[in-house]
Design a protein around this motif. Structure first.
Motif, mmCIF file in Angstrom:
data_model
loop_
_atom_site.group_PDB
_atom_site.id
_atom_site.type_symbol
_atom_site.label_atom_id
_atom_site.label_comp_id
_atom_site.label_asym_id
_atom_site.label_seq_id
_atom_site.Cartn_x
_atom_site.Cartn_y
_atom_site.Cartn_z
ATOM 1 N N UNK A 27 0.870 -1.180 0.000
ATOM 2 C CA UNK A 27 0.000 0.000 0.000
ATOM 3 C C UNK A 27 0.903 1.224 0.000
ATOM 4 N N UNK A 28 0.742 2.082 -0.984
ATOM 5 C CA UNK A 28 1.628 3.231 -1.113
ATOM 6 C C UNK A 28 1.238 4.296 -0.100
ATOM 7 N N UNK A 29 2.222 4.717 0.657
ATOM 8 C CA UNK A 29 1.923 5.733 1.679
ATOM 9 C C UNK A 29 2.224 7.117 1.154
ATOM 10 N N UNK A 30 3.416 7.308 0.571
ATOM 11 C CA UNK A 30 3.631 8.579 -0.114
ATOM 12 C C UNK A 30 4.707 8.464 -1.180
ATOM 13 N N UNK A 31 4.703 9.466 -2.038
ATOM 14 C CA UNK A 31 5.637 9.495 -3.152
ATOM 15 C C UNK A 31 6.322 10.851 -3.148
ATOM 16 N N UNK A 32 7.639 10.831 -3.236
ATOM 17 C CA UNK A 32 8.350 12.114 -3.301
ATOM 18 C C UNK A 32 9.367 12.082 -4.427
ATOM 19 N N UNK A 33 9.754 13.268 -4.817
ATOM 20 C CA UNK A 33 10.748 13.391 -5.871
ATOM 21 C C UNK A 33 12.040 13.864 -5.214
ATOM 22 N N UNK A 34 13.044 13.010 -5.303
ATOM 23 C CA UNK A 34 14.291 13.356 -4.607
ATOM 24 C C UNK A 34 15.475 12.929 -5.443
ATOM 25 N N UNK A 35 16.418 13.835 -5.629
ATOM 26 C CA UNK A 35 17.645 13.486 -6.349
ATOM 27 C C UNK A 35 17.364 12.863 -7.697
ATOM 28 N N UNK A 36 16.432 13.468 -8.401
ATOM 29 C CA UNK A 36 16.113 13.010 -9.742
ATOM 30 C C UNK A 36 15.525 11.596 -9.774
ATOM 31 N N UNK A 37 15.010 11.159 -8.658
ATOM 32 C CA UNK A 37 14.363 9.848 -8.625
ATOM 33 C C UNK A 37 13.046 9.988 -7.874
ATOM 34 N N UNK A 38 12.124 9.111 -8.192
ATOM 35 C CA UNK A 38 10.884 9.075 -7.436
ATOM 36 C C UNK A 38 11.040 8.070 -6.313
ATOM 37 N N UNK A 39 10.668 8.500 -5.124
ATOM 38 C CA UNK A 39 10.761 7.581 -3.989
ATOM 39 C C UNK A 39 9.361 7.213 -3.534
ATOM 40 N N UNK A 40 9.110 5.922 -3.547
ATOM 41 C CA UNK A 40 7.791 5.449 -3.118
ATOM 42 C C UNK A 40 7.950 4.784 -1.775
ATOM 43 N N UNK A 41 7.195 5.281 -0.822
ATOM 44 C CA UNK A 41 7.265 4.676 0.501
ATOM 45 C C UNK A 41 5.969 3.923 0.759
ATOM 46 N N UNK A 42 6.091 2.680 1.174
ATOM 47 C CA UNK A 42 4.917 1.869 1.456
ATOM 48 C C UNK A 42 4.543 1.989 2.921
ATOM 49 N N UNK A 43 3.311 1.555 3.199
ATOM 50 C CA UNK A 43 2.842 1.646 4.582
ATOM 51 C C UNK A 43 3.672 0.787 5.517
ATOM 52 N N UNK A 44 4.181 -0.321 4.995
ATOM 53 C CA UNK A 44 4.957 -1.184 5.883
ATOM 54 C C UNK A 44 6.404 -0.771 5.961
ATOM 55 N N UNK A 45 6.706 0.364 5.384
ATOM 56 C CA UNK A 45 8.044 0.915 5.560
ATOM 57 C C UNK A 45 8.993 0.687 4.405
ATOM 58 N N UNK A 46 8.668 -0.227 3.515
ATOM 59 C CA UNK A 46 9.591 -0.487 2.412
ATOM 60 C C UNK A 46 9.691 0.739 1.519
ATOM 61 N N UNK A 47 10.879 0.915 0.950
ATOM 62 C CA UNK A 47 11.115 2.088 0.130
ATOM 63 C C UNK A 47 11.581 1.651 -1.248
ATOM 64 N N UNK A 48 11.036 2.287 -2.281
ATOM 65 C CA UNK A 48 11.444 1.946 -3.638
ATOM 66 C C UNK A 48 11.797 3.206 -4.385
ATOM 67 N N UNK A 49 12.839 3.120 -5.186
ATOM 68 C CA UNK A 49 13.250 4.273 -5.979
ATOM 69 C C UNK A 49 13.075 3.918 -7.448
ATOM 70 N N UNK A 50 12.527 4.877 -8.193
ATOM 71 C CA UNK A 50 12.308 4.577 -9.596
ATOM 72 C C UNK A 50 12.344 5.851 -10.420
ATOM 73 N N UNK A 51 12.344 5.679 -11.752
ATOM 74 C CA UNK A 51 12.354 6.839 -12.627
ATOM 75 C C UNK A 51 10.956 7.220 -13.089
ATOM 76 N N UNK A 52 10.081 6.249 -13.143
ATOM 77 C CA UNK A 52 8.769 6.531 -13.717
ATOM 78 C C UNK A 52 7.712 5.624 -13.091
ATOM 79 N N UNK A 53 6.527 6.169 -12.967
ATOM 80 C CA UNK A 53 5.434 5.398 -12.377
ATOM 81 C C UNK A 53 4.310 5.252 -13.391
ATOM 82 N N UNK A 54 3.744 4.066 -13.445
ATOM 83 C CA UNK A 54 2.515 3.879 -14.215
ATOM 84 C C UNK A 54 1.424 3.529 -13.204
ATOM 85 N N UNK A 55 0.396 4.338 -13.152
ATOM 86 C CA UNK A 55 -0.687 4.076 -12.199
ATOM 87 C C UNK A 55 -1.840 3.415 -12.939
ATOM 88 N N UNK A 56 -2.131 2.171 -12.578
ATOM 89 C CA UNK A 56 -3.250 1.450 -13.205
ATOM 90 C C UNK A 56 -4.175 1.021 -12.078
#
Lengths: 728, 150
Positions: free
Chosen positions: A485-514
């Motif tokens: 479950x995505x908790x928040x998304x931020x743009x940092x250092x030219x990357x998108x950071x997705x933080x999940x509710x359970x604490x996991x963090x993912x860094x990516x360049x692009x998001x596709x929301x379906x």
């Protein structure tokens, strides 16, 4: 009337305030009175009437004061408005303008305006003034109506108010546009007087019409015709000459997708010479969406992105467009082409619907009247709130996938970035994940898919099958993150950071929301149509009808399915089936939703399924499986049946009998627990309401029959035998 | 040997081919041939042509839809010995119309079979734009070869 409404709107809060004030006063004084009475009673009514009288006076004074205050405020507001309005008028007049007509018109307007809400006025007269070309058209008093008029929409073109209550027709006003010669001058009649009294009732500005539609209109107009004069022409739009908008379309289809096209075809087939106008917001002609997330990604042709052609498994090439441009008639010609046709007006949105007047208004102000109308507006992709709140940088790097341009943009991006995350584990999300996953090995792209469910298609397939599917998706090169479950998304250092509710963090360049589709029900308000609170979309009956001349089909329709109850379906085949049905009903068929639509999905070359009915994983299921062999893949199915996309073989096939197919050699059976191929029944109260054909193809008619019967079967294994799952 | 297991509310049955060899005793309701709602094939129960049949693709709805309908109706109701021989004119005008839209109705290059080829290709050509099963449209245009050829 709208004047009154806006006046009332201004006064209403006031009235409410004053009335509540009054009420409170009343209550207070009543209470006091009550208590006083009591006390008075105890005191043997010594000063009863007198005391009561005193209380009354106070009460009356208070009420009177508030009412007076309200009245004063109202008067001040309205006169302020009037002043503001007059100022605006004079300001507009002082702007450079072309013809004397404009000034005349404006002057008249100014002269005739009395107190009224000004919200709409400026726009109307503004339009009047925007004349870039002068014409020999009768000038005058376009606008007395403003006195009472509900000029609600700004029109870029010259606006001509007309009474709609009495005669819901408008005559085309011929204007010397750059395109058309003022040949049919007779249509232009300048006749102000009749307008004035008639105008007491509602009027609306209308768009300027082209000459061609004079014959059309004259056939429609009554003797008490309402002639109008256009004081000014509109500036020619950069996108398209406004004059190419037909004034009247017997069949008007709002939305230019699959449902709309299917309806157009159905109407043309049943009503010879029908003139069908499709109005779409998109800039493309009607096309099918499934290849945008499937075949187009697997195409070897480098030009496929441009041409949107793709080779099917059997080598046959086709375009995603239903028909090439030559199939369509131009909107300008629609009224006069001999045998009728289908015209598509692109890049226009219908913003307002006048149901009683049987006409719609476009975003550029043009009005089109109709006899039968279909709303097939589909929907817009939903977005996650966390992404919307995350700001511009995140939004720029997010794709909401639906249209051709989304496909092209994502395709381009997939070649440029190093990592893409897909949020959503349903059909679209999983298909895109598989498509991108396939590319990941070639181009070094990291593909991650995350969703809250436990497995891909978690809301559709029973858990064991969803898990199995997830494994297959992983094999396609996708890193699948479940329970995310995505908790928040931020743009940092030219990357998108997705933080999940359970604490996991993912860094990516692009998001596709379906994450789903929001049905487009913008017209519900102006048209007075009901929107369903459970499923969303316009609520229509079993015949897809919303009200007398309006039908709704496709993703936007929440309809009553006689067999399965009220539902809203967002699948391609449903759009075709419902569009076709709506078209039939628009030409008088009066048929309910009967032919159950199907859907399908391919997740890579090994996993493919077709399904029909209500396929909801929360229902109890019974699955009957055999082991799949190399012959049981989507690829094999299409090769064998000799048709292209499976959707075609299903929907375009002649309604056939239930024939069990027999082939030469049956595949060997192994005892491993593998969900190779089979059939899964979804039950509701012991009745089969949905069926998934898992890697078995071309059996849809049988499945459809079982759902149509709606019987309670004691042994579903026996029913499964009908499918011959062990054979090809 | 088939076996069965239960995972929560979901039941899973694995079956061998032998288990499914015996004919099914599941009861299905008889199809009513006169069901007014059911989608019918090319020919309706009353004998009329179902122009809305998906099998026709876009033939009856395109720019040459009227000509196609005239030609095909004529053929369908023709009582001549060589069925459709009285419909040459209709087919000719359909052919002419289709030649105006080569993109929609790709023509064959072969001159001899041009009249029939045109009609023949028309339904199959529209597979490039919408799909058709090859069975039924072939039978109808093939039959039209007779009047055109003669």
């Amino acid at each position: 009337m709208f004047k009154c409404k806006t006046v009332w709107n201004k006064l209403a809060p006031l009235a409410r305030a004053s009335s509540t004030l009054c009420l409170q006063n009343a209550r207070k004084s009543a209470l006091r009175h009550g208590r006083r009475l009591e006390m008075v009673q105890k005191a043997q009514m010594s000063s009863g009437p007198a005391g009561g009288g005193g209380e009354n006076t106070l009460y009356y004074v208070l009420i009177g004061a508030t009412c007076l205050g309200a009245g004063v405020y109202a008067y001040r507001t309205v006169s302020e408005d009037k002043d503001r309005y007059n100022e605006r008028m004079t300001e507009i007049v002082s702007r450079p303008k072309q013809g004397p007509q404009a000034a005349e018109a404006v002057a008249e307007v100014v002269a005739e305006s009395k107190e009224e809400p000004v919200a709409e006025e400026p726009t109307l007269t503004e339009a009047d003034v925007e004349s870039t070309e002068s014409e020999p058209i009768a000038e005058a008093p376009v606008t007395k109506p403003i006195v009472e008029e509900p000029v609600t929409e700004p029109t870029v073109q010259a606006s001509i108010p007309e009474p709609t209550v009495e005669s819901p027709i408008r005559e085309p006003v011929v204007e010397a546009s750059v395109i058309e010669p003022v040949a049919e001058a007779p249509a232009v009649t300048q006749n102000e007087e009749p307008l004035a009294p008639v105008v007491e009732s509602e009027t609306e500005p209308t768009a300027v019409i082209i000459a061609e539609h004079v014959p059309e209109a004259s056939s429609v107009s009554e003797s008490a015709a309402v002639p109008k004069a256009a004081p000014a022409a509109e500036p020619v739009e950069p996108t398209a000459a406004p004059s190419d908008v037909p004034e009247h379309a017997p069949y008007l289809l709002i939305g230019g997708g699959t449902a709309s096209f299917a309806a157009a075809r159905s109407i043309r087939a049943r009503d010879p010479g029908a003139r069908v106008l499709i109005v779409t917001e998109e800039s493309d002609l009607p096309y099918m969406r499934p290849p945008l997330s499937k075949e187009l990604w697997f195409s070897d042709d480098p030009k496929a992105i441009e041409t949107l052609h793709f080779k099917q498994w059997n080598g046959k090439e086709r375009s995603i467009y239903f028909q090439p441009p030559s199939f369509y008639v131009s909107p300008a010609d629609l009224a006069k082409v001999e045998n009728g046709g289908v015209a598509v007006l692109t890049g226009r949105k219908v913003v307002h619907m006048d149901v009683r007047g049987n006409k719609v208004k476009l975003s550029d102000g043009a009005e089109i009247s109709y006899e039968k109308c279909l709303i097939a507006t589909g929907g817009v992709p939903r977005n996650l709130q966390v992404i919307e709140r995350a700001g511009e940088e995140v939004m720029k790097r997010t794709t909401l996938f639906r249209k051709i341009e989304d496909f092209r943009s994502l395709e381009k991006i997939s070649g440029e970035v190093k990592s893409i995350i897909i949020i959503g584990g349903g059909f679209l999300g999983s298909e895109l994940a598989c498509a991108l996953g396939r590319r990941s090995t070639d181009v070094g792209l990291e593909v991650i898919q995350m969703f809250p469910e436990k497995g891909n298609m978690g809301k559709v397939l029973p858990e064991y099958l969803s898990n199995w599917t997830t494994e297959k998706v992983r094999k396609e090169g996708v890193s699948v993150i479940t329970d995310a479950v995505v908790k928040n998304v931020t743009y940092k250092n030219d990357k998108l950071e997705i933080k999940l509710k359970d604490g996991r963090l993912f860094k990516t360049d692009h998001i596709v929301a379906a994450v789903g589709l929001e049905p487009s029900v913008d017209l519900a308000k102006s048209a007075g149509l009901e929107v369903d609170s459970d499923f969303g979309g316009y609520r229509v009956n079993a015949e897809l009808q919303a009200c007398s001349n309006i039908w709704v089909a496709g993703d936007a329709a929440c309809f009553y399915d006689i067999k399965l109850g009220r539902r809203r379906v967002e699948h391609h085949d449903h759009a075709v089936v419902s569009g076709r049905l709506a078209g039939e009903n628009m030409t008088g068929a009066s048929k309910p939703y009967w032919h159950q639509s199907m859907f399908w999905s391919d997740l890579g070359p090994d996993v493919g399924y077709e399904a029909i009915g209500i396929v909801d994983s929360s229902l109890p299921t019974v699955g009957v499986f055999a082991k799949a062999t190399a012959k049981d893949t989507p690829k094999a199915a299409t090769e064998q049946s000799g048709t292209g996309i499976r959707s075609e073989s299903e929907t375009e096939a002649v309604a056939g009998a239930l024939k069990a197919k027999t082939t030469a050699t049956p595949p060997p059976i192994q005892q491993k627990e593998d969900y190779g191929k089979g059939v899964i029944f979804y039950l509701r109260d012991q009745v089969v309401v949905g069926i998934v054909l898992w890697n078995v193809f071309n059996r849809m008619p049988i499945a459809r029959k079982i759902i149509k019967d709606g019987e309670q079967h004691a042994d579903l294994n026996e029913v499964a035998k009908l499918f011959n799952i062990h054979e090809d | 040997m088939s076996y069965c297991k239960q995972e929560g509310k979901d039941r899973i049955i694995f079956v061998t081919k032998e288990d499914h060899e015996a004919p099914s005793n599941a009861e299905l309701i008889e199809d009513d041939p006169n069901d007014p709602y059911e989608d019918h094939g090319l020919i309706l129960p009353n004998g009329d042509i179902n122009w809305n049949c998906p099998c026709l693709g876009g033939m009856a709805s395109g720019p040459c839809g009227q000509q196609f309908k005239d030609a095909f109706s004529c053929f369908h109701y023709s009582k001549e010995e060589v069925k459709g021989s009285d419909c040459v004119e209709n087919f000719r005008s359909m052919q002419e119309c289709m030649q105006k839209y080569p993109e929609l109705y790709p023509q064959e290059d072969d001159n001899d079979s041009a009249p029939s080829g045109g009609a023949d290709n028309a339904p199959t050509a529209s597979t490039s734009t919408d799909s058709l099963p090859t069975s039924s449209p072939d039978s109808t245009p093939a039959a039209t070869e007779n009047p055109a050829a003669s």
